[in-house]
Each structure stands twice: as structure tokens, then as C-alpha cells.
Design an enzyme around this catalytic site. Structure first.
Site, PDB file in Angstrom:
ATOM      1  N   CYS A 140       0.844  -1.190   0.000  1.00 53.50           N
ATOM      2  CA  CYS A 140       0.000   0.000   0.000  1.00 53.50           C
ATOM      3  C   CYS A 140       0.878   1.238   0.000  1.00 53.50           C
ATOM      4  O   CYS A 140       1.993   1.226   0.533  1.00 53.50           O
ATOM      5  CB  CYS A 140      -0.905   0.002   1.235  1.00 53.50           C
ATOM      6  SG  CYS A 140      -2.143   1.330   1.245  1.00 53.50           S
ATOM      7  N   ASP A 174     -10.844 -12.652   5.097  1.00 54.25           N
ATOM      8  CA  ASP A 174      -9.935 -11.508   5.071  1.00 54.25           C
ATOM      9  C   ASP A 174      -9.401 -11.176   6.460  1.00 54.25           C
ATOM     10  O   ASP A 174      -8.301 -10.650   6.602  1.00 54.25           O
ATOM     11  CB  ASP A 174     -10.672 -10.302   4.484  1.00 54.25           C
ATOM     12  CG  ASP A 174      -9.760  -9.102   4.280  1.00 54.25           C
ATOM     13  OD1 ASP A 174      -8.631  -9.299   3.801  1.00 54.25           O
ATOM     14  OD2 ASP A 174     -10.180  -7.978   4.595  1.00 54.25           O
ATOM     15  N   CYS A 212     -18.900 -10.944  14.423  1.00 61.03           N
ATOM     16  CA  CYS A 212     -17.739 -11.534  13.752  1.00 61.03           C
ATOM     17  C   CYS A 212     -16.889 -12.366  14.721  1.00 61.03           C
ATOM     18  O   CYS A 212     -16.553 -11.897  15.812  1.00 61.03           O
ATOM     19  CB  CYS A 212     -16.878 -10.438  13.131  1.00 61.03           C
ATOM     20  SG  CYS A 212     -15.471 -11.086  12.197  1.00 61.03           S
ATOM     21  N   CYS A 231     -20.133  -7.035  22.702  1.00 64.06           N
ATOM     22  CA  CYS A 231     -21.480  -7.472  23.062  1.00 64.06           C
ATOM     23  C   CYS A 231     -22.284  -6.376  23.756  1.00 64.06           C
ATOM     24  O   CYS A 231     -23.430  -6.103  23.391  1.00 64.06           O
ATOM     25  CB  CYS A 231     -21.392  -8.713  23.946  1.00 64.06           C
ATOM     26  SG  CYS A 231     -22.985  -9.266  24.613  1.00 64.06           S
TER      27      CYS A 231
END
Length: 409
Positions: free
Chosen positions: A22, A295, A349, A368
Site C-alpha cells: 500500500c 480476510d 464476527c 457485546c
């Protein structure tokens, strides 16, 4: 624009044509360190031979009439236009009548009029990474020389607009912009953003033998990075941003997490994997052909194989990936299974599930508390919009209902 493409997560393999390379050095980036996995490979760019092999195999593996290609990074625009022109040629060659959709994620700093013409002419949906107003964006999204990047991103965004390229915004919610949700939202509204998605930073520092320093999900331990947010910050952020959106912008500005929440409220699979009941349907392929489960799980223990040795079908439907897919549900702790909002988040996730629940069971999501605050807050609004949808009416009717209540109060 078909909004299902903007935020959908079909069964696919995300491509990293430049690996983790990047031109920026964002201080919170979780992907830059993946270079350590390929320290002996100087190129870090996908070859045309591998590109063709992937496209041919990927098309062969599809069972639907539409195929989604997602080009990601690192910075995907480090590959020249010629690389993507070749990709389009190969897509046409191997499509066999299927419709192909391309999306590309970029930090926007390398966009030129030539790039924008190419993207528009070939129907690319462009995701722009931008974290909000200048002060919060430039705090972490720095150039390789440690300079600010905001002005260059905004120049790139202006070029997209001038060339009528469809785009959405991807923002990282960090310890700075999480404290100013209304300013954050109004910024994106002011720049004409119609499709907004954002992801909270939750990263932990650990010690590993492979050179990586960030912890994978579903494993306890580690030290939270300074850029990470707290659960209570996340809850307040979502609630305040929702309150800003729901009174004026339902149906005109699409916020990924709000759309996904409503989808779960009406029993429809949401277009975001983190709030879906199942995961494991979105793998990622590195520049050398290595395929990983997700990913966010580019770690040696989640490597499924290499395209030079196995097919996409073999890897994506392998027992290893099936176990990864089942992990999200199988490892839900008791507190989650008893939660009235399980239907709305499904444990979120797996990368964020490293806490213990109130019973001492592993696998509770770090965020949470924030999600429970958000779901409790939006329950009456979601119930109203669900009823409107079930009656065949637009959920945007909630704005008129809220305005009526406000006038009469």
C-alpha cells in the site's frame, strides 16, 4: 444502482492483486503486517498467469448467473489499468453467459481522470476508504512519509463524482471518531455519500513465531491496541448515529449496519457477514495464490491451500473451511444463546469473540455490551419498519411517524 451489490456478501473469493502492499501507512491497519508471511517474495504482485488461472477456476466454481469480483488490498490501484483490462478480457472469455460485477476498494489517493474513465466505462463499483472529517481522518490515515492523506482522498473522490463513477464509503471507527457520531455522519452526508459502511477497530497485540503481531479471533489474550474502541463507545456511537439517520434519511442514505439489522428483524439474510447466522462463504486469495478462510483470518492456521495446487471448489468446500463456517454457531457461549437479540447479531464476527461470558464460558464478543445497547435502542423503530414492510409499504414511512410524534409532543 442495484443496492444489493453495494453491501452484499455472496460466496466469493476476495482478490489481493497487490497483496498487502500500500502507498499509505495507516496506523491501525491490520493488513500491512501480512507482508511478513511473504518475506521471501519481493514482487508481491499477482502475475497474469495466476490471474487467468483464478478467473477460469472461479467462473467454473460458480452456480449462479451472476459473478462478483472484489479487488482489494493493500491498495488495489498499485496495479496498473492494463492489469484490470486484462482481467476484464479474461472475465469475458470465461463467463459462459454469466453476468460479471466488479467492485474495487481503494484509499482514493491514486485516482486519476484515466482511472475514473476506466472504472466508469466498465461499471466498477468503487469503495473509498475515508474515516470522516480531516482531523480524524489524518490522525491515522498517513502516507508512507507520515504525511496527511485527506486532501488527496477528497481529490480522488471529486474525480469519481466528475466522471459519474458509482462509489460508496468505507470508514474505520476508531478511538477518535467514535466519540463524535453525529459529526461523523453529517460529514458523509455533506460529501454526497449514499452508501456508507463502517467497521469498528478491535485489535489485540500478541507474540507469535511467524512475525505477525495481531491476534486472530476466537483466541483469548493479548493487549488491545490504542486505536481500538470500547464496547460502550460502540453502543453510543451506533445509537446516536441511528437517531440522526432515522429521522431524515431512511431510503435515501443506506447505512450497511442499519440495513443489515432490519434484514435480521424481518428474517432475511443480511448483506453483511458479521451479522449473518453463518460465515465461511467469503474467502480471500493473496497475490501468490494462497487462499485463506476470511480476510480477517489471514494467518497460517487458516490457510486453505494454494490455487496452483488446488481448485477454488476444493478449498472453499473443504472440511477445514466447513469447520470454520460452523465455528460461528458452534462456539456461541451460553450468554449468547440466552440473549433475546441473538437473531440480530448471531454473535457478530468471530474475530471479535475472545471474551468470557457471565457464566465463564469462552467465545463472547468483545463488543457485546455495545450491540445490546444498540439493539435495545432501535427495537421500536425496527418493529415499526418491519410492520411497514410486511404490509407492502416502505420502511421510510417511519420518518413521517417520528415527525408526527415530535410535532405533537
Amino acid at each position: 444502482m442495484n443496492t444489493s451489490f453495494a453491501f452484499s456478501r455472496p460466496l466469493y473469493v476476495m482478490l489481493k492483486p497487490a497483496g498487502a502492499r500500500c502507498n499509505l501507512r495507516c496506523r491501525y491497519c491490520y493488513y500491512l503486517e501480512k507482508d511478513h508471511l511473504y518475506a521471501g517474495n519481493d514482487a508481491h504482485f499477482m502475475s497474469e498467469r495466476l490471474l487467468e488461472k483464478f478467473i477460469a477456476d472461479y467462473m467454473q466454481a460458480q452456480t449462479t448467473p451472476e459473478v462478483l469480483f472484489t479487488w482489494h488490498g493493500g491498495e488495489a490501484l498499485l496495479r496498473p489499468i492494463a492489469f484490470y483490462e486484462r482481467a476484464l478480457q479474461l472475465q469475458r472469455r470465461y463467463a459462459r453467459g454469466r453476468q460479471v460485477v466488479n467492485s474495487i476498494q481503494t484509499n482514493g489517493t491514486l485516482l486519476t481522470p484515466e482511472w475514473c474513465e476506466f472504472l466508469r466505462e466498465n461499471g466498477f463499483l468503487v469503495g473509498i476508504s475515508i474515516d470522516g472529517p480531516r482531523n480524524v481522518h489524518d490522525a491515522y490515515r498517513r502516507t508512507s512519509a507520515d504525511g496527511p492523506s485527506f486532501d488527496r482522498v477528497m481529490q480522488g473522490l471529486q474525480l469519481l463524482k466528475e466522471h459519474h463513477v458509482e462509489w460508496n464509503a468505507l470508514a474505520v471507527v476508531n478511538n477518535l471518531n467514535v466519540e463524535k457520531p453525529r459529526e461523523f455522519y453529517r460529514f458523509f452526508k455533506d460529501i454526497g455519500c449514499q452508501y456508507l459502511q463502517f467497521a469498528p477497530i478491535v485489535e489485540r497485540i500478541v507474540s507469535r513465531d511467524d512475525g505477525l503481531t495481531l491476534a486472530p479471533g476466537m483466541q483469548e489474550g493479548g493487549r488491545l491496541t490504542s486505536h481500538s474502541i470500547t464496547p460502550s463507545q460502540w453502543g453510543r456511537f451506533l445509537c446516536e448515529l441511528f437517531d440522526e439517520w432515522v429521522v431524515a434519511d431512511v431510503g435515501s442514505i443506506f447505512v450497511q449496519i442499519f440495513d443489515a439489522t432490519l434484514a435480521n428483524w424481518v428474517g432475511v439474510t443480511p448483506g453483511i457477514c458479521s451479522l449473518s447466522a453463518h460465515c465461511g462463504h467469503a474467502a480471500v486469495m493473496e497475490h501468490n495464490g494462497d487462499v485463506y478462510s476470511c480476510d480477517h483470518f489471514v494467518f497460517p492456521e487458516y490457510r486453505l491451500g494454494n490455487l496452483n495446487e488446488k481448485t477454488i471448489t476444493e478449498m472453499v468446500y473443504s472440511p477445514q473451511q466447513q469447520r470454520f463456517a460452523q465455528m460461528k454457531t458452534a462456539m456461541l457461549p451460553r450468554q449468547c444463546r440466552e440473549c433475546p437479540f441473538l437473531f440480530a447479531c448471531h454473535g457478530e464476527c468471530p474475530k471479535n469473540r475472545f471474551m468470557r461470558d457471565k457464566y465463564g464460558n469462552a467465545g463472547l464478543n468483545y463488543l457485546c455490551e455495545g450491540y445490546r445497547q444498540f439493539f435495545s435502542h432501535v427495537t421500536p423503530h425496527m418493529n415499526f419498519m418491519r410492520r411497514e414492510l410486511q404490509a407492502g409499504r416502505p420502511p421510510a414511512n417511519i420518518m413521517q411517524a417520528l415527525n408526527t410524534i415530535n410535532r405533537n409532543s
